[in-house]
Scaffold this motif. Structure first.
Motif, PDB file in Angstrom:
ATOM      1  N   SER A   1       0.431  -0.989   0.160  1.00 11.52           N
ATOM      2  CA  SER A   1      -0.020   0.086   0.305  1.00 11.52           C
ATOM      3  C   SER A   1       0.647   1.320  -0.093  1.00 11.52           C
ATOM      4  CB  SER A   1      -1.125  -0.472   0.716  1.00 11.52           C
ATOM      5  OG  SER A   1      -1.633   1.077   1.389  1.00 11.52           O
ATOM      6  N   MET A   2       1.011   2.349  -0.884  1.00 14.10           N
ATOM      7  CA  MET A   2       2.241   3.277  -1.801  1.00 14.10           C
ATOM      8  C   MET A   2       1.036   4.264  -1.930  1.00 14.10           C
ATOM      9  SD  MET A   2       5.753   2.289  -1.337  1.00 14.10           S
ATOM     10  CE  MET A   2       5.482   1.363  -2.813  1.00 14.10           C
ATOM     11  N   PRO A   3       1.413   5.278  -2.247  1.00 13.95           N
ATOM     12  CA  PRO A   3       1.177   6.241  -3.151  1.00 13.95           C
ATOM     13  C   PRO A   3       1.378   6.077  -4.520  1.00 13.95           C
ATOM     14  CG  PRO A   3       1.533   7.956  -1.556  1.00 13.95           C
ATOM     15  CD  PRO A   3       2.080   6.127  -1.195  1.00 13.95           C
ATOM     16  N   ASP A   4       0.280   6.776  -5.311  1.00 15.68           N
ATOM     17  CA  ASP A   4       1.358   6.733  -6.820  1.00 15.68           C
ATOM     18  C   ASP A   4       0.694   5.555  -7.521  1.00 15.68           C
ATOM     19  OD1 ASP A   4       4.324   8.099  -6.247  1.00 15.68           O
ATOM     20  OD2 ASP A   4       2.417   9.145  -6.514  1.00 15.68           O
ATOM     21  N   MET A   5       1.259   4.273  -6.680  1.00 12.11           N
ATOM     22  CA  MET A   5       0.876   3.186  -7.494  1.00 12.11           C
ATOM     23  C   MET A   5       0.969   2.032  -6.694  1.00 12.11           C
ATOM     24  SD  MET A   5       3.390   1.278 -10.682  1.00 12.11           S
ATOM     25  CE  MET A   5       3.441   3.106 -11.480  1.00 12.11           C
ATOM     26  N   ASN A   6       0.645   0.654  -6.328  1.00 15.10           N
ATOM     27  CA  ASN A   6       0.664   0.090  -5.265  1.00 15.10           C
ATOM     28  C   ASN A   6       1.993  -1.115  -5.313  1.00 15.10           C
ATOM     29  OD1 ASN A   6       0.085  -2.507  -6.267  1.00 15.10           O
ATOM     30  ND2 ASN A   6      -2.118  -1.327  -6.059  1.00 15.10           N
ATOM     31  N   GLY A   7       2.308  -1.597  -4.372  1.00 14.64           N
ATOM     32  CA  GLY A   7       3.587  -2.049  -4.765  1.00 14.64           C
ATOM     33  C   GLY A   7       3.223  -3.892  -5.798  1.00 14.64           C
ATOM     34  N   MET A   8       2.309  -4.034  -6.114  1.00 17.65           N
ATOM     35  CA  MET A   8       2.133  -5.126  -6.600  1.00 17.65           C
ATOM     36  C   MET A   8       2.218  -4.303  -8.010  1.00 17.65           C
ATOM     37  SD  MET A   8      -0.784  -7.148  -5.632  1.00 17.65           S
ATOM     38  CE  MET A   8      -2.766  -5.699  -4.843  1.00 17.65           C
ATOM     39  N   GLU A   9       1.638  -3.178  -8.633  1.00 14.67           N
ATOM     40  CA  GLU A   9       2.053  -2.504 -10.337  1.00 14.67           C
ATOM     41  C   GLU A   9       2.701  -2.006 -10.162  1.00 14.67           C
ATOM     42  OE1 GLU A   9      -0.273  -2.813 -12.225  1.00 14.67           O
ATOM     43  OE2 GLU A   9      -1.083  -3.981 -10.794  1.00 14.67           O
ATOM     44  N   VAL A  10       4.234  -1.977  -8.373  1.00 10.74           N
ATOM     45  CA  VAL A  10       5.701  -1.620  -9.494  1.00 10.74           C
ATOM     46  C   VAL A  10       6.356  -2.979  -9.782  1.00 10.74           C
ATOM     47  CG1 VAL A  10       7.194  -0.790  -7.359  1.00 10.74           C
ATOM     48  CG2 VAL A  10       5.369   0.969  -6.874  1.00 10.74           C
ATOM     49  N   SER A  11       5.862  -3.711  -8.864  1.00  6.40           N
ATOM     50  CA  SER A  11       6.271  -5.167  -8.478  1.00  6.40           C
ATOM     51  C   SER A  11       6.128  -5.884  -9.737  1.00  6.40           C
ATOM     52  CB  SER A  11       6.100  -6.208  -7.757  1.00  6.40           C
ATOM     53  OG  SER A  11       6.395  -6.226  -6.482  1.00  6.40           O
ATOM     54  N   ARG A  12       5.128  -5.840 -10.781  1.00  4.44           N
ATOM     55  CA  ARG A  12       4.739  -6.173 -12.047  1.00  4.44           C
ATOM     56  C   ARG A  12       5.691  -5.514 -13.042  1.00  4.44           C
ATOM     57  NH1 ARG A  12      -0.630  -6.258 -14.360  1.00  4.44           N
ATOM     58  NH2 ARG A  12      -0.717  -4.242 -14.162  1.00  4.44           N
ATOM     59  N   THR A  13       5.300  -3.789 -13.003  1.00  6.25           N
ATOM     60  CA  THR A  13       6.768  -3.532 -13.878  1.00  6.25           C
ATOM     61  C   THR A  13       7.443  -3.468 -14.058  1.00  6.25           C
ATOM     62  OG1 THR A  13       4.737  -1.301 -13.300  1.00  6.25           O
ATOM     63  CG2 THR A  13       7.184  -1.052 -14.339  1.00  6.25           C
ATOM     64  N   ILE A  14       8.816  -3.927 -12.874  1.00  2.00           N
ATOM     65  CA  ILE A  14       9.960  -4.333 -12.381  1.00  2.00           C
ATOM     66  C   ILE A  14      10.209  -5.105 -13.159  1.00  2.00           C
ATOM     67  CG2 ILE A  14      11.471  -4.540 -10.502  1.00  2.00           C
ATOM     68  CD1 ILE A  14      10.434  -1.896  -8.863  1.00  2.00           C
ATOM     69  N   LEU A  15       9.488  -6.560 -12.468  1.00  4.64           N
ATOM     70  CA  LEU A  15       9.914  -7.064 -13.352  1.00  4.64           C
ATOM     71  C   LEU A  15       9.227  -7.601 -14.694  1.00  4.64           C
ATOM     72  CD1 LEU A  15       8.992  -9.300 -10.045  1.00  4.64           C
ATOM     73  CD2 LEU A  15      10.394  -9.793 -10.797  1.00  4.64           C
ATOM     74  N   ALA A  16       8.561  -7.240 -15.179  1.00  4.49           N
ATOM     75  CA  ALA A  16       8.811  -7.035 -16.954  1.00  4.49           C
ATOM     76  C   ALA A  16      10.341  -6.296 -17.476  1.00  4.49           C
ATOM     77  CB  ALA A  16       7.103  -5.756 -17.578  1.00  4.49           C
ATOM     78  N   LYS A  17      10.377  -5.667 -16.804  1.00  2.00           N
ATOM     79  CA  LYS A  17      12.152  -4.742 -17.367  1.00  2.00           C
ATOM     80  C   LYS A  17      13.190  -5.987 -16.688  1.00  2.00           C
ATOM     81  CE  LYS A  17      12.694  -0.711 -17.367  1.00  2.00           C
ATOM     82  NZ  LYS A  17      12.464   0.523 -16.699  1.00  2.00           N
ATOM     83  N   ASN A  18      12.663  -6.345 -16.097  1.00  5.15           N
ATOM     84  CA  ASN A  18      14.480  -6.895 -15.245  1.00  5.15           C
ATOM     85  C   ASN A  18      13.192  -8.288 -14.597  1.00  5.15           C
ATOM     86  OD1 ASN A  18      16.214  -4.350 -14.442  1.00  5.15           O
ATOM     87  ND2 ASN A  18      14.415  -3.757 -13.952  1.00  5.15           N
ATOM     88  N   PRO A  19      13.529  -9.454 -15.076  1.00  3.50           N
ATOM     89  CA  PRO A  19      13.195 -10.537 -14.830  1.00  3.50           C
ATOM     90  C   PRO A  19      13.615 -11.320 -13.293  1.00  3.50           C
ATOM     91  CG  PRO A  19      13.234 -10.659 -17.241  1.00  3.50           C
ATOM     92  CD  PRO A  19      13.532  -9.405 -16.587  1.00  3.50           C
ATOM     93  N   GLY A  20      15.322 -10.992 -13.092  1.00  3.88           N
ATOM     94  CA  GLY A  20      15.993 -11.755 -12.194  1.00  3.88           C
ATOM     95  C   GLY A  20      15.661 -10.723 -10.787  1.00  3.88           C
ATOM     96  N   ALA A  21      14.989  -9.114 -10.991  1.00  7.53           N
ATOM     97  CA  ALA A  21      15.129  -8.808  -9.895  1.00  7.53           C
ATOM     98  C   ALA A  21      14.617  -9.240  -8.904  1.00  7.53           C
ATOM     99  CB  ALA A  21      14.474  -7.511 -10.071  1.00  7.53           C
ATOM    100  N   SER A  22      14.574  -9.047  -7.416  1.00  6.85           N
ATOM    101  CA  SER A  22      14.527  -9.503  -5.785  1.00  6.85           C
ATOM    102  C   SER A  22      13.760  -8.085  -5.542  1.00  6.85           C
ATOM    103  CB  SER A  22      16.239  -9.916  -6.036  1.00  6.85           C
ATOM    104  OG  SER A  22      16.955 -10.622  -5.898  1.00  6.85           O
ATOM    105  N   ILE A  23      13.014  -9.216  -4.830  1.00  6.22           N
ATOM    106  CA  ILE A  23      11.765  -7.886  -4.815  1.00  6.22           C
ATOM    107  C   ILE A  23      11.109  -8.664  -3.457  1.00  6.22           C
ATOM    108  CG2 ILE A  23       9.213  -6.795  -4.497  1.00  6.22           C
ATOM    109  CD1 ILE A  23      10.612  -6.366  -8.036  1.00  6.22           C
ATOM    110  N   VAL A  24      10.619  -8.485  -2.102  1.00  6.31           N
ATOM    111  CA  VAL A  24      10.506  -9.299  -0.941  1.00  6.31           C
ATOM    112  C   VAL A  24       9.502  -7.891  -0.634  1.00  6.31           C
ATOM    113  CG1 VAL A  24      10.408  -9.367   1.391  1.00  6.31           C
ATOM    114  CG2 VAL A  24      12.210 -10.108   0.109  1.00  6.31           C
ATOM    115  N   ILE A  25       8.079  -8.770  -1.072  1.00 10.06           N
ATOM    116  CA  ILE A  25       6.938  -7.655   0.041  1.00 10.06           C
ATOM    117  C   ILE A  25       6.902  -7.779   1.734  1.00 10.06           C
ATOM    118  CG2 ILE A  25       4.798  -7.305  -0.230  1.00 10.06           C
ATOM    119  CD1 ILE A  25       5.214  -6.768  -3.103  1.00 10.06           C
TER     120      ILE A  25
END
Length: 216
Positions: free
Chosen positions: A58-82
């Motif tokens: 839960s964050m302003p502008d764009m939630n963490g799930m959408e941020v994750s999807r955007t990052i991982l679409a460009k960087n499939p190997g990115a390491s993200i912990v929610i």
């Protein structure tokens, strides 16, 4: 000693401070940036290229799930912990679907977050106990639902043969020739199948059969 670079994203300063203190107790970890919104997270991720992103949903502008999807679409190997207050099945499932490697619920202990950080940095997935319980519960419900469907739909050996031939695209005459029965008998079996499986046409029949693993 090479340090792993950590980016923290949460709109609450107290949470960011708490995570930062936890992270920096480890000599091989360093916090290189803090973001307060979804858009800022995307900007800092591109700019700083962290080894690991720890982020709230839960964050302003764009939630963490959408941020994750955007990052991982460009960087499939990115390491993200929610790190989230939500243990909702939909949130956890979507994070899994997007490729998020870790999920920790905020009301759990700090050691859970540490385990998640260590595991993900080692290339593993880590979902905390509470998140695992949600995933297991959903899996159990799906298994129970499938079993119930199978128990409700009892097909004869001949009907299963007919379903498989329909899936192969055979006409009633071709099925009759293959099974050494009359086309009329084939149509009778087809009608019974439609009724048993509560479908209206061959396409729905085949889809239902696939869901019940009858086409193996």
């Amino acid at each position: 000693m090479q340090k792993h670079k950590i980016l923290i994203a949460d709109d609450h300063a107290m949470v960011r401070d708490g995570v930062k203190n936890l992270v920096q107790q480890n000599k091989d970890l360093i916090v290189i940036g803090e973001a307060r919104s979804g858009n800022e997270t995307l900007e800092l991720f591109d700019k700083l290229q962290p080894d690991l992103l720890i982020m709230d949903i839960s964050m302003p502008d764009m939630n963490g799930m959408e941020v994750s999807r955007t990052i991982l679409a460009k960087n499939p190997g990115a390491s993200i912990v929610i790190l989230s207050m939500y243990d909702d099945e939909d949130y956890i499932s979507r994070c899994l679907e997007y490729g998020v490697k870790g999920y920790v619920v905020k009301n759990e202990s700090g050691s859970e977050l540490e385990y998640a950080i260590r595991s993900v940095l080692q290339g593993k997935n880590y979902f905390s106990r509470q998140a695992q319980d949600v995933i297991f519960k959903k899996y159990s419900q799906n298994v129970a639902r499938k079993k119930t469907q199978e128990e409700e739909i009892s097909l004869t050996k001949r009907e299963i043969e007919i379903v498989r031939l329909i899936a192969d695209g055979l006409t009633s005459q071709q099925m009759a020739d293959r099974l050494f029965i009359s086309p009329r008998t084939v149509e009778t079996h087809r009608a019974n199948l439609m009724k048993k499986m509560s479908v209206k046409n061959a396409i729905e029949l085949v889809k239902k059969a696939q869901q019940l693993d009858l086409l193996q």
